[in-house]
Design a protein around this motif. Sequence first.
Motif, PDB file in Angstrom:
ATOM      1  N   ILE A   5       0.884  -1.322   0.117  1.00  0.00           N
ATOM      2  CA  ILE A   5       0.005  -0.090  -0.016  1.00  0.00           C
ATOM      3  C   ILE A   5       0.965   1.249   0.111  1.00  0.00           C
ATOM      4  N   GLN A   6       2.024   1.149   0.613  1.00  0.00           N
ATOM      5  CA  GLN A   6       2.760   2.340   0.788  1.00  0.00           C
ATOM      6  C   GLN A   6       3.973   2.562  -0.346  1.00  0.00           C
ATOM      7  N   GLN A   7       3.770   1.718  -1.460  1.00  0.00           N
ATOM      8  CA  GLN A   7       4.686   2.177  -2.556  1.00  0.00           C
ATOM      9  C   GLN A   7       4.739   3.494  -2.940  1.00  0.00           C
ATOM     10  N   THR A   8       6.063   3.977  -3.447  1.00  0.00           N
ATOM     11  CA  THR A   8       6.006   5.372  -3.978  1.00  0.00           C
ATOM     12  C   THR A   8       5.357   5.184  -5.292  1.00  0.00           C
ATOM     13  N   HIS A   9       5.597   4.052  -6.021  1.00  0.00           N
ATOM     14  CA  HIS A   9       4.704   4.093  -7.213  1.00  0.00           C
ATOM     15  C   HIS A   9       3.312   3.738  -7.128  1.00  0.00           C
ATOM     16  N   HIS A  10       2.488   4.743  -7.190  1.00  0.00           N
ATOM     17  CA  HIS A  10       0.970   4.599  -6.769  1.00  0.00           C
ATOM     18  C   HIS A  10      -0.023   3.614  -7.734  1.00  0.00           C
ATOM     19  N   GLU A  38      -1.967  -2.538  -8.585  1.00  0.00           N
ATOM     20  CA  GLU A  38      -3.233  -3.445  -8.173  1.00  0.00           C
ATOM     21  C   GLU A  38      -2.622  -4.333  -7.300  1.00  0.00           C
ATOM     22  N   ILE A  39      -3.368  -4.678  -6.369  1.00  0.00           N
ATOM     23  CA  ILE A  39      -2.796  -5.775  -5.474  1.00  0.00           C
ATOM     24  C   ILE A  39      -3.823  -6.616  -5.345  1.00  0.00           C
ATOM     25  N   LEU A  40      -3.001  -8.004  -5.919  1.00  0.00           N
ATOM     26  CA  LEU A  40      -4.019  -9.256  -5.934  1.00  0.00           C
ATOM     27  C   LEU A  40      -3.809 -10.213  -4.922  1.00  0.00           C
ATOM     28  N   LEU A  41      -4.839 -10.058  -3.831  1.00  0.00           N
ATOM     29  CA  LEU A  41      -4.462 -11.007  -2.954  1.00  0.00           C
ATOM     30  C   LEU A  41      -5.105 -12.402  -3.243  1.00  0.00           C
ATOM     31  N   ILE A  42      -4.433 -13.576  -3.308  1.00  0.00           N
ATOM     32  CA  ILE A  42      -4.977 -14.691  -3.758  1.00  0.00           C
ATOM     33  C   ILE A  42      -5.009 -15.754  -2.528  1.00  0.00           C
ATOM     34  N   ASP A  43      -6.260 -15.548  -1.952  1.00  0.00           N
ATOM     35  CA  ASP A  43      -6.545 -16.683  -0.788  1.00  0.00           C
ATOM     36  C   ASP A  43      -6.564 -18.092  -1.252  1.00  0.00           C
ATOM     37  N   LYS A  91     -10.225  -1.095   2.886  1.00  0.00           N
ATOM     38  CA  LYS A  91      -9.336  -0.015   3.010  1.00  0.00           C
ATOM     39  C   LYS A  91      -8.838   0.837   1.967  1.00  0.00           C
ATOM     40  N   ASP A  92      -8.479  -0.038   0.790  1.00  0.00           N
ATOM     41  CA  ASP A  92      -7.635   0.473  -0.579  1.00  0.00           C
ATOM     42  C   ASP A  92      -8.327   0.081  -1.455  1.00  0.00           C
ATOM     43  N   GLU A  93      -8.957   0.703  -2.360  1.00  0.00           N
ATOM     44  CA  GLU A  93      -9.765   0.288  -3.702  1.00  0.00           C
ATOM     45  C   GLU A  93      -8.531  -0.468  -4.591  1.00  0.00           C
ATOM     46  N   ARG A  94      -7.299  -0.284  -4.467  1.00  0.00           N
ATOM     47  CA  ARG A  94      -6.486  -1.114  -5.256  1.00  0.00           C
ATOM     48  C   ARG A  94      -6.301  -2.368  -4.956  1.00  0.00           C
ATOM     49  N   VAL A  95      -6.591  -2.907  -3.610  1.00  0.00           N
ATOM     50  CA  VAL A  95      -6.735  -4.201  -2.979  1.00  0.00           C
ATOM     51  C   VAL A  95      -7.714  -4.859  -3.775  1.00  0.00           C
TER      52      VAL A  95
END
Length: 323
Positions: free
Chosen positions: A30-35, A38-43, A60-64
Amino acid sequence: MNAVTEPLVSIIVPIYNVEKYLDQCVASLIQQTHHNIEILLIDDGSPDNAPAICDAWQHKDERVHVLHKTNSGVSASRNAGLHAAKGEYVCFVDGDDWVEPDFVEYMLELQAKRNADIVASLCCFTSTDFHQRTQDEVSTINPQEAMELFFYPTIELGAWNKLYRRSFLTANNLEFITDFCAGEGLQFITLAVSKANCVTVGQKKVYHYRTDNATSATTKTDVERQGIGAITTMQYICEHLDLSNPKVRKAYNWRLWSTYGYCLRQIIATHQEHVYRDLLRTCIHHRRSLALPMIAADISMKRKIIALLTFISPTVVAKLSLR
């Protein structure tokens, strides 16, 4: 460069039994300097609280973005992430690891230097190595040189700590083989670099590889999954990868020799010499027969000495390495 013009980078995180570490992992993304990510969490059907943690981050974050699926292994999870990814570039982060704030930014800087299909950092932080490199050196190498470096391995193994052009992966149908129990990262990366236009390598550490996770599959002693699994993967690589280049073949032989040593240690560590009597003999045979050629390999003097000692007594060397 603003968020509109920044290339989209897909970060794929396979997740299984990592509830203890997951918040640190996702927070670092989430804290990446390159904003523009998209973070793909594969459960992967995780039986702990990791699925709920994933869902909380998605709120919390729409990129997740979270994908819940039945348990089918890390390779299937990474493939699921690749199928869902929309980014121009793709990278992988394991759920118990974490990255520096400039991880993505640094990888993109490396990529831009030579428009490489794959970029990698030579080194990473570990649970016992917290020191940053004093100087960053960047080089661009051809596919054969890259294959050598991964077999030895001079560059950290695994799919992580690297960045891939997604169109390159798609055009070459590059995915992870789901049948492998061990070594799936080595198989994937050596095949991938063999098809790349070039590989750009930096030395700055931007990835934290956790080596103290007792629940990680790579830290568990298991003859079937880890020992035999690693040998099976090496045999597959030999059958499906072009090893005609003499230097690449020499590097592959070193990795094969090391893999038989790894399997031998697994047998000894679990005191199953009587259970795997034939496999034990096979490992000893290959460790001894391949030992002397290793002295001519592009390895350190310490490794050459180990090779010489292995020729004399593979079992003693294996036992000493377990102490």
